[in-house]
Design a protein around this motif. Structure first.
Motif, PDB file in Angstrom:
ATOM      1  N   ARG A 141       0.854  -1.181   0.000  1.00 42.40           N
ATOM      2  CA  ARG A 141       0.000   0.000   0.000  1.00 42.40           C
ATOM      3  C   ARG A 141       0.892   1.234   0.000  1.00 42.40           C
ATOM      4  N   ILE A 142       0.646   2.140  -0.944  1.00 43.02           N
ATOM      5  CA  ILE A 142       1.411   3.382  -1.005  1.00 43.02           C
ATOM      6  C   ILE A 142       0.957   4.277   0.134  1.00 43.02           C
ATOM      7  N   LEU A 143       1.908   4.831   0.870  1.00 44.90           N
ATOM      8  CA  LEU A 143       1.570   5.723   1.966  1.00 44.90           C
ATOM      9  C   LEU A 143       0.932   6.998   1.427  1.00 44.90           C
ATOM     10  N   PRO A 144      -0.117   7.487   2.059  1.00 45.78           N
ATOM     11  CA  PRO A 144      -0.832   8.684   1.566  1.00 45.78           C
ATOM     12  C   PRO A 144       0.112   9.852   1.332  1.00 45.78           C
ATOM     13  N   GLY A 145      -0.078  10.504   0.189  1.00 48.53           N
ATOM     14  CA  GLY A 145       0.731  11.658  -0.165  1.00 48.53           C
ATOM     15  C   GLY A 145       2.000  11.323  -0.918  1.00 48.53           C
ATOM     16  N   ASN A 146       2.290  10.019  -1.116  1.00 51.96           N
ATOM     17  CA  ASN A 146       3.521   9.600  -1.784  1.00 51.96           C
ATOM     18  C   ASN A 146       3.266   8.942  -3.138  1.00 51.96           C
ATOM     19  N   GLU A 147       2.060   9.074  -3.658  1.00 49.68           N
ATOM     20  CA  GLU A 147       1.702   8.397  -4.906  1.00 49.68           C
ATOM     21  C   GLU A 147       2.578   8.839  -6.079  1.00 49.68           C
ATOM     22  N   VAL A 148       2.782  10.142  -6.220  1.00 49.11           N
ATOM     23  CA  VAL A 148       3.569  10.654  -7.354  1.00 49.11           C
ATOM     24  C   VAL A 148       5.008  10.163  -7.278  1.00 49.11           C
ATOM     25  N   ALA A 149       5.617  10.298  -6.107  1.00 47.18           N
ATOM     26  CA  ALA A 149       7.012   9.866  -5.948  1.00 47.18           C
ATOM     27  C   ALA A 149       7.146   8.365  -6.174  1.00 47.18           C
ATOM     28  N   PHE A 150       6.209   7.580  -5.636  1.00 42.33           N
ATOM     29  CA  PHE A 150       6.265   6.131  -5.812  1.00 42.33           C
ATOM     30  C   PHE A 150       6.208   5.762  -7.287  1.00 42.33           C
ATOM     31  N   ASN A 151       5.281   6.370  -8.022  1.00 44.39           N
ATOM     32  CA  ASN A 151       5.129   6.042  -9.438  1.00 44.39           C
ATOM     33  C   ASN A 151       6.357   6.447 -10.248  1.00 44.39           C
ATOM     34  N   GLU A 152       6.965   7.569  -9.895  1.00 40.15           N
ATOM     35  CA  GLU A 152       8.163   8.007 -10.610  1.00 40.15           C
ATOM     36  C   GLU A 152       9.321   7.038 -10.367  1.00 40.15           C
ATOM     37  N   TYR A 153       9.514   6.642  -9.121  1.00 37.95           N
ATOM     38  CA  TYR A 153      10.600   5.709  -8.807  1.00 37.95           C
ATOM     39  C   TYR A 153      10.327   4.322  -9.377  1.00 37.95           C
ATOM     40  N   LEU A 154       9.051   3.945  -9.420  1.00 35.62           N
ATOM     41  CA  LEU A 154       8.692   2.665 -10.029  1.00 35.62           C
ATOM     42  C   LEU A 154       9.061   2.654 -11.508  1.00 35.62           C
ATOM     43  N   ALA A 155       8.762   3.752 -12.197  1.00 42.91           N
ATOM     44  CA  ALA A 155       9.114   3.858 -13.612  1.00 42.91           C
ATOM     45  C   ALA A 155      10.626   3.778 -13.802  1.00 42.91           C
ATOM     46  N   ASP A 156      11.376   4.411 -12.910  1.00 47.11           N
ATOM     47  CA  ASP A 156      12.841   4.338 -12.972  1.00 47.11           C
ATOM     48  C   ASP A 156      13.322   2.902 -12.760  1.00 47.11           C
ATOM     49  N   PHE A 157      12.711   2.207 -11.816  1.00 49.00           N
ATOM     50  CA  PHE A 157      13.067   0.812 -11.528  1.00 49.00           C
ATOM     51  C   PHE A 157      12.863  -0.062 -12.758  1.00 49.00           C
ATOM     52  N   LEU A 158      11.714   0.103 -13.420  1.00 42.05           N
ATOM     53  CA  LEU A 158      11.419  -0.694 -14.613  1.00 42.05           C
ATOM     54  C   LEU A 158      12.347  -0.339 -15.771  1.00 42.05           C
ATOM     55  N   SER A 159      12.606   0.967 -15.935  1.00 39.38           N
ATOM     56  CA  SER A 159      13.488   1.398 -17.017  1.00 39.38           C
ATOM     57  C   SER A 159      14.903   0.863 -16.818  1.00 39.38           C
ATOM     58  N   TYR A 160      15.386   0.944 -15.589  1.00 45.55           N
ATOM     59  CA  TYR A 160      16.727   0.432 -15.277  1.00 45.55           C
ATOM     60  C   TYR A 160      16.801  -1.073 -15.508  1.00 45.55           C
ATOM     61  N   ALA A 161      15.760  -1.785 -15.087  1.00 46.04           N
ATOM     62  CA  ALA A 161      15.746  -3.243 -15.251  1.00 46.04           C
ATOM     63  C   ALA A 161      15.788  -3.629 -16.730  1.00 46.04           C
ATOM     64  N   ARG A 162      15.027  -2.916 -17.555  1.00 50.08           N
ATOM     65  CA  ARG A 162      15.031  -3.231 -18.993  1.00 50.08           C
ATOM     66  C   ARG A 162      16.388  -2.936 -19.618  1.00 50.08           C
ATOM     67  N   ASP A 163      17.023  -1.841 -19.176  1.00 53.30           N
ATOM     68  CA  ASP A 163      18.356  -1.513 -19.694  1.00 53.30           C
ATOM     69  C   ASP A 163      19.352  -2.617 -19.337  1.00 53.30           C
ATOM     70  N   ILE A 164      19.314  -3.105 -18.095  1.00 53.03           N
ATOM     71  CA  ILE A 164      20.219  -4.173 -17.667  1.00 53.03           C
ATOM     72  C   ILE A 164      19.935  -5.455 -18.439  1.00 53.03           C
ATOM     73  N   ALA A 165      18.647  -5.734 -18.676  1.00 49.04           N
ATOM     74  CA  ALA A 165      18.275  -6.950 -19.396  1.00 49.04           C
ATOM     75  C   ALA A 165      18.846  -6.970 -20.806  1.00 49.04           C
ATOM     76  N   HIS A 166      19.020  -5.806 -21.395  1.00 43.92           N
ATOM     77  CA  HIS A 166      19.550  -5.727 -22.754  1.00 43.92           C
ATOM     78  C   HIS A 166      21.064  -5.898 -22.803  1.00 43.92           C
ATOM     79  N   LEU A 167      21.709  -5.949 -21.631  1.00 41.85           N
ATOM     80  CA  LEU A 167      23.163  -6.122 -21.566  1.00 41.85           C
ATOM     81  C   LEU A 167      23.533  -7.561 -21.225  1.00 41.85           C
ATOM     82  N   ARG A 168      22.706  -8.508 -21.626  1.00 40.76           N
ATOM     83  CA  ARG A 168      22.892  -9.898 -21.235  1.00 40.76           C
ATOM     84  C   ARG A 168      24.167 -10.523 -21.789  1.00 40.76           C
ATOM     85  N   GLU A 169      24.791  -9.898 -22.788  1.00 44.18           N
ATOM     86  CA  GLU A 169      26.024 -10.464 -23.339  1.00 44.18           C
ATOM     87  C   GLU A 169      27.224 -10.194 -22.438  1.00 44.18           C
TER      88      GLU A 169
END
Length: 207
Positions: A141-169
């Protein structure tokens, strides 16, 4: 809603999967592992039947013993506070074991891939300053008032993960082979190594 996925303009929805090509050599490791853990496999691994003897600390066969013959972990030892419950299944495929490490971004667990039949590393996005989880439950559960920050960091987490996944060689990079969203957060699945990944070593060392 979990906002938008950075770099795509698409809304990130609970349960969305980002398929990643299986890393080179994973099939060979899976085949080797399947010979030693075949007794755990049941009907494609879509339920928990047949996995009762998995040690949640090392994913070895306990042969029904209360103490794991491989690592010495006791079957009754509790999960760490705020972590996913032991033996919860993600994506109807990955069994979550003991939480191994955490930092400001999230938690890392040992897991078991019931399709490839081998241990994996499961990384969960869980910034404790922005969200919470009731012990024994999977959803966060996202703590009240932190929805925007959570979503921004979540997007960063996913973007970083996809970048790492592309470096599998690159052999020095932890190989990510699955990325998905569930329990109102996101996860990555990668190869399990007993040693500590460089990224976590640097974090623990204050680098």
């Amino acid at each position: 809603s979990l906002g938008t996925v950075e770099g795509t303009g698409k809304r990130a929805l609970p349960g969305k999967v980002f398929p990643i090509k299986q890393p080179k050599g994973m099939k060979d490791r899976a085949a080797k592992s399947s010979r030693s853990t075949m007794r755990f496999h049941r009907s494609g691994g879509n339920d928990m039947a047949g996995y009762e003897n998995l040690c949640m600390n090392c994913m070895s066969d306990t042969a029904g013993k209360s103490e794991c013959p491989n690592c010495g972990c006791q079957s009754g030892e509790p999960q760490a506070p705020h972590a996913l419950p032991l033996r919860v299944m993600l994506q109807n495929r990955y069994i979550v074991g003991r939480m191994k490490s955490n930092n400001g971004e999230g938690m890392t667990y040992i897991g078991y891939d019931t399709v490839l039949r081998l241990p994996v590393e499961v990384r969960e996005f869980f910034p404790q300053s922005l969200c919470e989880r009731t012990d024994g439950e999977a959803d966060i559960r996202i703590l009240p008032g932190n929805e925007v920050a959570f979503n921004e960091y979540l997007a960063d987490f996913l973007s970083y993960a996809r970048d790492i996944a592309h470096l599998r060689e690159l052999s020095t990079i932890v190989q990510i082979y699955d990325i998905f969203e569930e329990n109102h957060t996101a996860y990555t699945v990668s190869e399990w190594h007993d040693s500590i990944p460089l990224r976590y070593y640097v974090e623990r060392s204050g680098g």
